[in-house]
Design an enzyme around this catalytic site. Structure first.
Site, PDB file in Angstrom:
ATOM      1  CG  HIS A 306      14.000 -83.559 -27.466  1.00 36.85           C
ATOM      2  ND1 HIS A 306      13.665 -83.149 -28.732  1.00 36.85           N
ATOM      3  CD2 HIS A 306      12.961 -83.188 -26.658  1.00 36.85           C
ATOM      4  CE1 HIS A 306      12.493 -82.526 -28.703  1.00 36.85           C
ATOM      5  NE2 HIS A 306      12.043 -82.536 -27.457  1.00 36.85           N
ATOM      6  CG  ASP A 310      19.798 -84.872 -29.949  1.00 38.76           C
ATOM      7  OD1 ASP A 310      18.971 -84.375 -30.743  1.00 38.76           O
ATOM      8  OD2 ASP A 310      20.184 -84.311 -28.912  1.00 38.76           O
ATOM      9  NE  ARG A 325      28.586 -89.596 -56.736  1.00 35.46           N
ATOM     10  CZ  ARG A 325      28.264 -88.928 -57.832  1.00 35.46           C
ATOM     11  NH1 ARG A 325      28.575 -89.423 -59.018  1.00 35.46           N
ATOM     12  NH2 ARG A 325      27.636 -87.769 -57.759  1.00 35.46           N
ATOM     13  CD  GLU A 336      11.664 -83.488 -38.651  1.00 37.31           C
ATOM     14  OE1 GLU A 336      10.434 -83.554 -38.862  1.00 37.31           O
ATOM     15  OE2 GLU A 336      12.189 -82.633 -37.920  1.00 37.31           O
TER      16      GLU A 336
END
Length: 558
Positions: A306, A310, A325, A336
């Site tokens: 994990h 991450d 933008r 996820e």
């Protein structure tokens, strides 16, 4: 050259101080020879400043010299009183600008010198984009240059109208607003900030030459976070900006940010998307959302752990933030999954933007750990909003498009497809069965607040700014409830009730009326109920209580 600049700035400070002293004596009429002395100081500064690269100082000094050149002509001295009256006000302003120029140049020189030594650290500042709104060109220029030296990105506006335009074009972290401007005062911008739900949380510092406590109280009550009186010390203003931005960002981090990736969280996404749709109701424009899911992310976690997962999440969030933008925003939806909201963007434009990000993800590792690189692809679904499409259904459309991208082999962007007739059906179905409420009130701020509150309920909400407009709307549409202000231009609430009651066709028999009024007398309440009002509330009132009464009148479940 560096030594020469340092010596020049030292002498410049002395010269400006001396010119200020001379100007005070000239205004008092002390000595007829003083104007010529002032001219010579300005003339010297005009010639020497450009030599050291200080063209802006030379330009201001040239203006002063031009204003006092008459003092050298002996025959003009007889009329010196007239010339003094004309020259003193402009020179005072120019000397103030020279002092600001000196402040800027001294700081720039110190920055260059100490950066070269490698040990200089800027004064306490945070990165951020600020908007300076002031019609005083000299002060505005000083603030822009000085704040940029402190590490901020700074935009400027010389009027309320140009500020409104810039606020529509991009997002700002803080606004500095001059109160007394021409032709519109800074107070005019307060309305724009309060009515737009996406702007009312932007920190605002008012700058004003007025020290009247009534102005301070009014600005703070209207939503300003701070009030600084001119003239001010820049260091104090910089500290106030730093403190305000720090508090705002600390709160934002706690309330609206995902702690792992730093992007917005689901809570912020839901809140902000609702605000975007409220803004579109007033100012229609295209808007699209993109639903992003990392391909085979479980395999990354199962294979590498994990901690690596991450890092991958952080890397993708960083990549997308770099290529969206300033007006877009990115949120972590869960696990996820990310979602990007792109205002003023059609579905096709959003697909193109997300495909560019996907191409970058393919080309470069998204994360590295102990010399090992990790690459990913993602599947993305894009949905453009259509009028009356409920927010939840809009998100579902993007999510479904993302799942189609997965089914079609992953590593691609899919646009949610619904032909024009399907879009029309969505719009019709979204409005079908919803009860319609009309808010008739000439107070635009109150009207906006009520509309924003009621749009959280399953209702269709319309607005009218006066009694005549309200009557036209009621005549042409089926309205279940009219929230009616008692005092309005053209036709007041009581007059509208009388007109509705006397309608021979019975068009308004199914329309309930909730009267809002500042009148609290029993005879006014009785009159409203006699004319057909279903309920009556006196101003000021609680928004929660109003929502409860609307719900009861419409028998609408929350």
């Amino acid at each position: 050259m560096k030594e020469g600049k340092i010596r020049f700035l030292s002498e410049m400070q002395k010269q400006v101080n001396e010119m200020e002293r001379l100007l005070d004596r000239i205004a008092d009429g002390d000595d007829a020879s003083l104007p010529a002395q002032l001219y010579r100081y300005a003339h010297t500064l005009k010639g020497s400043a450009p030599i050291f690269g200080f063209a802006s100082v030379g330009a201001v000094a040239a203006r002063i010299a031009d204003q006092w050149e008459w003092a050298l002509e002996e025959e003009q001295n007889k009329a010196s009183v007239c010339f003094v009256r004309k020259s003193v006000p402009g020179t005072k302003a120019d000397l103030m600008q020279l002092k600001m120029e000196w402040n800027i140049l001294q700081r720039e020189l110190l920055t260059v010198e100490q950066n070269g030594q490698g040990d200089w650290q800027p004064a306490a500042a945070l990165s951020g984009t600020l908007l300076v709104v002031d019609d005083d060109a000299a002060l505005r220029s000083f603030l822009v240059r000085r704040l940029e030296l402190d590490g901020y990105s700074v935009h400027e506006a010389d009027s309320v109208d140009s500020a409104k335009l810039k606020l529509r074009e991009r997002t700002y972290d803080l606004i500095l607003l001059d109160l007394m401007m021409f032709p519109l005062s800074g107070y005019e911008l307060f309305d724009e900030l309060k009515e737009d739900p996406t702007l009312k949380w932007v920190p605002l510092i008012v700058l004003s030459a007025r020290s009247d406590v009534r102005d301070k109280v009014r600005c703070l009550m209207l939503g300003a976070n701070d009030y600084v009186t001119k003239p001010f010390e820049y260091d104090e203003l910089a500290a106030r900006i730093y403190s305000l931005l720090s508090r705002t960002r600390n709160f934002e981090q706690l309330a609206f940010r995902d702690p792992l990736t730093g992007v917005f969280n689901r809570r912020y996404f839901d809140h902000q998307l609702e605000l975007e749709l409220q803004r579109l109701a007033r100012d229609p424009a295209p808007i699209s959302i993109a639903f992003i899911d990392i391909d085979r992310f479980k395999r990354v976690n199962d294979t590498y752990g994990h901690a690596i997962g991450d890092l991958v999440l952080q890397g993708l969030a960083h990549l997308m933030q770099q290529h969206l933008r300033p007006t877009d925003f990115l949120a972590r939806f869960g696990g996820e999954e990310f979602v990007a909201v792109m205002p003023n963007t059609t579905g096709e434009q959003a697909v193109s933007r997300m495909e560019s990000v996907l191409q970058l993800a393919r080309q470069q590792p998204i994360a590295e750990f102990e010399g090992q690189s990790f690459s990913i692809t993602f599947s993305c679904g894009v949905a453009e909003w259509v009028p009356s499409l409920p927010m939840k259904q809009w998100v579902v459309l993007a999510d479904e498009a993302m799942y189609r991208a997965k089914e079609q082999g992953r590593d691609q962007v899919v646009l949610a497809g619904y032909p024009e007739e399907a879009a029309q059906r969505i719009s019709t179905e979204a409005g079908a069965g919803l009860k319609r409420v009309l808010i008739a009130d000439d107070d635009s701020i109150l009207r906006s607040m009520l509309a924003s509150r009621l749009k959280k309920l399953p209702l269709q909400v319309a607005e009218a700014a006066d009694g005549e407009e309200a009557f036209r709307y009621l005549s042409g549409n089926e309205v279940d409830l009219c929230i009616l202000d008692g005092v309005m231009p053209k036709l007041d609430g009581f007059g509208l009730l009388e007109r509705m009651k006397s309608d021979a066709e019975g068009r308004f028999r199914n329309t309930r009326i909730l009267m809002l009024s500042g009148k609290k007398r029993e005879e006014d309440i009785a009159k409203a109920l006699r004319l057909g009002a279903s309920d009556y509330m006196s101003k000021p009132f609680s928004l929660i209580e109003l929502e409860m009464r609307v719900t009861r009148l419409l028998e609408t479940e929350r």
